[in-house]
Scaffold this motif. Structure first.
Motif, mmCIF file in Angstrom:
data_model
loop_
_atom_site.group_PDB
_atom_site.id
_atom_site.type_symbol
_atom_site.label_atom_id
_atom_site.label_comp_id
_atom_site.label_asym_id
_atom_site.label_seq_id
_atom_site.Cartn_x
_atom_site.Cartn_y
_atom_site.Cartn_z
ATOM 1 N N ARG A 6 0.811 -1.207 0.000
ATOM 2 C CA ARG A 6 0.000 0.000 0.000
ATOM 3 C C ARG A 6 0.851 1.267 0.000
ATOM 4 O O ARG A 6 0.426 2.313 -0.489
ATOM 5 C CB ARG A 6 -0.924 0.001 1.223
ATOM 6 C CG ARG A 6 -1.830 1.226 1.268
ATOM 7 C CD ARG A 6 -2.727 1.219 2.487
ATOM 8 N NE ARG A 6 -3.829 0.309 2.299
ATOM 9 C CZ ARG A 6 -4.798 0.143 3.200
ATOM 10 N NH1 ARG A 6 -4.763 0.826 4.322
ATOM 11 N NH2 ARG A 6 -5.786 -0.682 2.970
ATOM 12 N N TRP A 7 2.063 1.173 0.567
ATOM 13 C CA TRP A 7 2.925 2.352 0.596
ATOM 14 C C TRP A 7 3.194 2.905 -0.785
ATOM 15 O O TRP A 7 3.493 4.086 -0.950
ATOM 16 C CB TRP A 7 4.244 2.023 1.301
ATOM 17 C CG TRP A 7 5.020 0.925 0.665
ATOM 18 C CD1 TRP A 7 4.936 -0.406 0.920
ATOM 19 C CD2 TRP A 7 6.005 1.053 -0.359
ATOM 20 N NE1 TRP A 7 5.790 -1.112 0.123
ATOM 21 C CE2 TRP A 7 6.472 -0.248 -0.664
ATOM 22 C CE3 TRP A 7 6.547 2.144 -1.046
ATOM 23 C CZ2 TRP A 7 7.438 -0.490 -1.616
ATOM 24 C CZ3 TRP A 7 7.516 1.898 -1.997
ATOM 25 C CH2 TRP A 7 7.953 0.586 -2.281
ATOM 26 N N LEU A 8 3.048 2.070 -1.827
ATOM 27 C CA LEU A 8 3.293 2.550 -3.188
ATOM 28 C C LEU A 8 2.283 3.619 -3.592
ATOM 29 O O LEU A 8 2.547 4.435 -4.471
ATOM 30 C CB LEU A 8 3.224 1.383 -4.165
ATOM 31 C CG LEU A 8 4.393 0.385 -4.114
ATOM 32 C CD1 LEU A 8 4.075 -0.812 -4.979
ATOM 33 C CD2 LEU A 8 5.680 1.060 -4.563
ATOM 34 N N ARG A 9 1.130 3.631 -2.946
ATOM 35 C CA ARG A 9 0.113 4.600 -3.333
ATOM 36 C C ARG A 9 0.548 6.035 -3.044
ATOM 37 O O ARG A 9 0.016 6.978 -3.633
ATOM 38 C CB ARG A 9 -1.184 4.324 -2.571
ATOM 39 C CG ARG A 9 -1.861 3.013 -2.952
ATOM 40 C CD ARG A 9 -3.141 2.862 -2.158
ATOM 41 N NE ARG A 9 -3.834 1.626 -2.489
ATOM 42 C CZ ARG A 9 -4.937 1.209 -1.887
ATOM 43 N NH1 ARG A 9 -5.475 1.949 -0.936
ATOM 44 N NH2 ARG A 9 -5.520 0.083 -2.232
ATOM 45 N N THR A 28 -3.007 27.184 -3.612
ATOM 46 C CA THR A 28 -3.714 27.335 -4.889
ATOM 47 C C THR A 28 -3.488 26.156 -5.815
ATOM 48 O O THR A 28 -4.281 25.916 -6.720
ATOM 49 C CB THR A 28 -3.253 28.619 -5.595
ATOM 50 O OG1 THR A 28 -1.851 28.552 -5.825
ATOM 51 C CG2 THR A 28 -3.580 29.842 -4.751
ATOM 52 N N THR A 29 -2.400 25.405 -5.625
ATOM 53 C CA THR A 29 -2.086 24.305 -6.526
ATOM 54 C C THR A 29 -2.156 22.948 -5.841
ATOM 55 O O THR A 29 -1.925 21.932 -6.495
ATOM 56 C CB THR A 29 -0.677 24.487 -7.123
ATOM 57 O OG1 THR A 29 0.279 24.481 -6.051
ATOM 58 C CG2 THR A 29 -0.567 25.776 -7.884
ATOM 59 N N ALA A 30 -2.459 22.908 -4.542
ATOM 60 C CA ALA A 30 -2.436 21.647 -3.812
ATOM 61 C C ALA A 30 -3.501 20.691 -4.329
ATOM 62 O O ALA A 30 -4.564 21.094 -4.765
ATOM 63 C CB ALA A 30 -2.654 21.906 -2.327
ATOM 64 N N GLY A 31 -3.203 19.372 -4.274
ATOM 65 C CA GLY A 31 -4.164 18.361 -4.672
ATOM 66 C C GLY A 31 -4.928 17.864 -3.461
ATOM 67 O O GLY A 31 -5.369 18.631 -2.622
ATOM 68 N N ALA A 32 -5.099 16.537 -3.385
ATOM 69 C CA ALA A 32 -5.862 15.963 -2.277
ATOM 70 C C ALA A 32 -5.186 16.231 -0.941
ATOM 71 O O ALA A 32 -5.850 16.397 0.079
ATOM 72 C CB ALA A 32 -6.029 14.462 -2.493
ATOM 73 N N GLY A 33 -3.893 16.272 -0.950
ATOM 74 C CA GLY A 33 -3.169 16.492 0.295
ATOM 75 C C GLY A 33 -1.680 16.447 0.074
ATOM 76 O O GLY A 33 -1.204 16.456 -1.064
ATOM 77 N N ALA A 34 -0.937 16.366 1.156
ATOM 78 C CA ALA A 34 0.523 16.390 1.068
ATOM 79 C C ALA A 34 1.127 15.461 2.101
ATOM 80 O O ALA A 34 0.643 15.348 3.221
ATOM 81 C CB ALA A 34 1.043 17.813 1.296
ATOM 82 N N ARG A 85 -7.244 8.281 1.096
ATOM 83 C CA ARG A 85 -7.743 9.542 0.536
ATOM 84 C C ARG A 85 -7.122 9.830 -0.826
ATOM 85 O O ARG A 85 -7.716 10.507 -1.663
ATOM 86 C CB ARG A 85 -7.436 10.688 1.494
ATOM 87 C CG ARG A 85 -8.293 10.733 2.737
ATOM 88 C CD ARG A 85 -8.357 12.164 3.216
ATOM 89 N NE ARG A 85 -8.972 12.279 4.519
ATOM 90 C CZ ARG A 85 -9.288 13.457 5.076
ATOM 91 N NH1 ARG A 85 -9.002 14.592 4.423
ATOM 92 N NH2 ARG A 85 -9.852 13.517 6.252
ATOM 93 N N ALA A 86 -5.918 9.347 -1.043
ATOM 94 C CA ALA A 86 -5.221 9.637 -2.297
ATOM 95 C C ALA A 86 -5.904 9.018 -3.505
ATOM 96 O O ALA A 86 -5.697 9.470 -4.632
ATOM 97 C CB ALA A 86 -3.778 9.155 -2.212
ATOM 98 N N VAL A 87 -6.704 7.982 -3.289
ATOM 99 C CA VAL A 87 -7.343 7.308 -4.412
ATOM 100 C C VAL A 87 -8.856 7.491 -4.407
ATOM 101 O O VAL A 87 -9.559 6.903 -5.230
ATOM 102 C CB VAL A 87 -7.003 5.793 -4.409
ATOM 103 C CG1 VAL A 87 -5.520 5.602 -4.637
ATOM 104 C CG2 VAL A 87 -7.431 5.125 -3.104
ATOM 105 N N ARG A 88 -9.367 8.317 -3.502
ATOM 106 C CA ARG A 88 -10.783 8.629 -3.481
ATOM 107 C C ARG A 88 -11.032 9.942 -4.206
ATOM 108 O O ARG A 88 -10.112 10.707 -4.509
ATOM 109 C CB ARG A 88 -11.287 8.770 -2.028
ATOM 110 C CG ARG A 88 -11.298 7.478 -1.246
ATOM 111 C CD ARG A 88 -12.316 7.530 -0.127
ATOM 112 N NE ARG A 88 -12.181 8.676 0.730
ATOM 113 C CZ ARG A 88 -11.699 8.640 1.973
ATOM 114 N NH1 ARG A 88 -11.275 7.492 2.476
ATOM 115 N NH2 ARG A 88 -11.635 9.729 2.712
ATOM 116 N N LEU A 89 -12.292 10.221 -4.473
ATOM 117 C CA LEU A 89 -12.647 11.509 -5.040
ATOM 118 C C LEU A 89 -12.235 12.623 -4.084
ATOM 119 O O LEU A 89 -12.229 12.443 -2.866
ATOM 120 C CB LEU A 89 -14.161 11.573 -5.295
ATOM 121 C CG LEU A 89 -14.698 10.661 -6.405
ATOM 122 C CD1 LEU A 89 -16.222 10.754 -6.457
ATOM 123 C CD2 LEU A 89 -14.097 11.034 -7.745
#
Length: 271
Positions: A6-9, A28-34, A85-89
């Protein structure tokens, strides 16, 4: 995807790195998170020669950063939740995931009190040779030798080399040169080279490495905290890209196995 992988995600996340004077998250450019990556956390040091300062933040900075993330509405989450969260909407609230590489002693002495006071989850990646007392923090030894000496000798490519480094600028230049050279050596050759350098200049590599790293009691203390995720950083913390496939696979597998044996629980993440 299996839990072991899972760490690969995390490759899908927007990656950010915090240092003592740099803030790289853009609202302003951030995605789902960091995912925020740290190494050393300790009070600011004095001295003109600090080649590893870029890998350090202070406890005060860590505290201010956590306060800022909360103020800006970030959810500070554990690594498992960050992967999910990285792979959810996308959600209305972005997340931040705090990670610490290397399991250095200052994590337990300086960072953990700040993190526990805020009650935030975080991940620490452990290279299992270091709590076992077998790891060699060669980069710290290199810094120690160059910091205290004005004349340095060692063998490079089977030739005796001598350097005069009286001024800070000369010390920084030599550190960069030797760090790049040592980093590319196979682990066995690097160990021989750094031991020879330390022997020539009376630096106790073993004591330095043990003093810098957490022991198993420290790691057990962290592992007992439900806010802490323990991940693997292999066995000896090598540059995996410089190893043959079989050696890299052995480092990954053994690091995971040793941690799981010590902690008596699955280790699901690696850095």
């Amino acid at each position: 995807m299996s839990s072991d992988n899972r760490w690969l995600r995390t490759a899908r996340l927007e990656l950010a790195y915090f240092s003592g004077g740099t803030w790289l998250v853009s609202r302003t450019t951030a995605g789902a998170g960091a995912v925020l990556r740290f190494e050393r956390v300790r009070p600011r040091r004095k001295g003109a020669f600090q080649p590893l300062k870029h890998a350090e933040i202070t406890p005060v900075f860590l505290d201010k950063m956590i306060r800022a993330l909360k103020r800006w509405g970030y959810d500070i989450v554990a690594l498992d939740e960050a992967c999910e969260r990285a792979v959810r909407l996308a959600e209305d609230r972005r997340f931040a995931c705090l990670t610490f590489d290397g399991a250095w002693k200052d994590l337990i002495t300086h960072a953990y009190p700040v993190l526990a006071r805020h009650g935030v989850p975080f991940t620490v990646y452990v290279a299992s040779a270091f709590p076992d007392g077998l790891g060699e923090a060669w980069w710290l030894a290199l810094e120690a030798v160059i910091a205290r000496e004005s004349r340095i000798s060692l063998v490079i490519d089977h030739r005796e080399q001598r350097f005069s480094v009286a001024r800070p600028a000369e010390k920084y230049e030599l550190f960069a040169y030797l760090w790049a050279w040592l980093r590319k050596l196979p682990p066995a050759e690097r160990s021989i080279a750094i031991r020879d350098l330390c022997s020539r200049h009376s630096v106790d590599l073993v004591a330095l490495s043990r003093e810098a790293a957490m022991d198993w009691a420290d790691i057990a203390q962290l592992a007992a905290d439900p806010n802490v995720t323990i991940g693997s950083a292999t066995v000896h913390y090598p540059v995996l890209a410089h190893l043959k496939d079989a050696e890299a696979q052995r480092e990954i597998a053994m690091g995971k196995a040793v941690l799981e044996t010590a902690l008596r629980r699955p280790v699901r993440h690696m850095a």
